[in-house]
Design a protein around this motif. Structure first.
Motif, PDB file in Angstrom:
ATOM      1  N   SER A 212       0.823  -1.207   0.000  1.00 43.76           N
ATOM      2  CA  SER A 212       0.000   0.000   0.000  1.00 43.76           C
ATOM      3  C   SER A 212       0.858   1.258   0.000  1.00 43.76           C
ATOM      4  CB  SER A 212      -0.927  -0.002   1.215  1.00 43.76           C
ATOM      5  OG  SER A 212      -1.697   1.165   1.275  1.00 43.76           O
ATOM      6  N   LEU A 217      -0.125  -1.774  -4.406  1.00 43.33           N
ATOM      7  CA  LEU A 217      -1.473  -2.291  -4.182  1.00 43.33           C
ATOM      8  C   LEU A 217      -2.482  -1.607  -5.100  1.00 43.33           C
ATOM      9  CD1 LEU A 217      -2.653  -4.429  -2.285  1.00 43.33           C
ATOM     10  CD2 LEU A 217      -3.298  -2.591  -0.728  1.00 43.33           C
ATOM     11  N   SER A 218      -2.397  -0.283  -5.183  1.00 47.70           N
ATOM     12  CA  SER A 218      -3.333   0.452  -6.035  1.00 47.70           C
ATOM     13  C   SER A 218      -3.119   0.135  -7.513  1.00 47.70           C
ATOM     14  CB  SER A 218      -3.215   1.956  -5.793  1.00 47.70           C
ATOM     15  OG  SER A 218      -1.915   2.417  -6.097  1.00 47.70           O
TER      16      SER A 218
END
Length: 236
Positions: A212, A217-218
């Motif tokens: 993250s 993660l995005s």
């Protein structure tokens, strides 16, 4: 609509909490189908939030995310299972793990179909629906007896929240649902490989935090969310 509105926070929180409860209910209900009634004895086959909420993960974190206008993150109490009671451990682990994310995809689909119904019946215009997802004001805010805006906001939150829960939980990072699916598949392909993968489980939370913070993660879940959004909105 600019800034943070209390009404939006409330609608978002209700959508998130309900979606979490459905997610955990799906796990508990599905594991019983394979012979494990642990969830029933623990009172988890219910949509009553009191059976599922975690004070930190289900209330504090989601509210902070909604108030901050950023990433909505949270969790409920995990449903306990007894694999020794499953009739087919590999298949059961895959299906039970996938049940939660699948339930969220179905909720997102249901919200889109309700939007479709509103558009078809003339309750709101298709442009209003698209405007809400692009962050613009409603073209006709007095539609639906003046309830167009909160109704569309809630349905929008149901779609976004459930896609987020589905996509995020299917990532193969322990302890997310996707990790149990991958572990079961690896147990069929190679037990040593499965054991090596399982050795990462104690560090899963730190892996999620690191992914993250680095933006990895995005980069993974955002394209998947866009894919499902485009797929769902093709139904409108």
């Amino acid at each position: 609509m600019q800034g943070i509105h209390l009404g939006n926070v409330v609608l978002g929180f209700v959508a998130f909490l309900f979606s979490l409860c459905v997610h955990e209910f799906a796990h508990a209900w599905t594991t019983e189908r394979f012979g494990d009634d642990t969830g029933r004895y623990q009172g988890r086959i219910t949509l009553d939030p009191r059976a599922h909420i975690d004070p930190i993960g289900s209330i504090l974190f989601p509210l902070l995310g909604l108030i901050g206008g950023g990433f909505i993150f949270g969790w409920a109490k995990p449903v306990e299972v007894n694999p020794n009671r499953w009739k087919n451990k590999v298949v059961a682990n895959i299906v039970v793990s996938a049940a939660g994310p699948i339930s969220n995809l179905l909720l997102a689909l249901g919200a889109v179909l309700l939007l479709k119904l509103l558009v078809v019946t003339g309750g709101v215009g298709r442009g209003d629906v698209l405007s809400m997802f692009s962050g613009h004001e409603l073209a006709n805010p007095q539609a639906l007896l003046g309830l167009a805006e909160p109704v569309l906001i809630f349905l929008r939150m149901m779609i976004v929240v459930n896609l987020l829960l589905a996509v995020f939980n299917m990532l193969p990072i322990p302890p997310l649902d996707g990790s149990h699916i991958l572990s079961s598949l690896l147990s069929v392909v190679s037990v040593p490989l499965m054991e090596a993968y399982e050795s990462l489980r104690p560090y899963g939370f730190f892996i999620i935090i690191l992914a993250s913070l680095t933006g990895l993660l995005s980069q993974i879940y955002l394209p998947l969310m866009r894919f499902f959004l485009v797929l769902l909105f093709s139904l409108l």
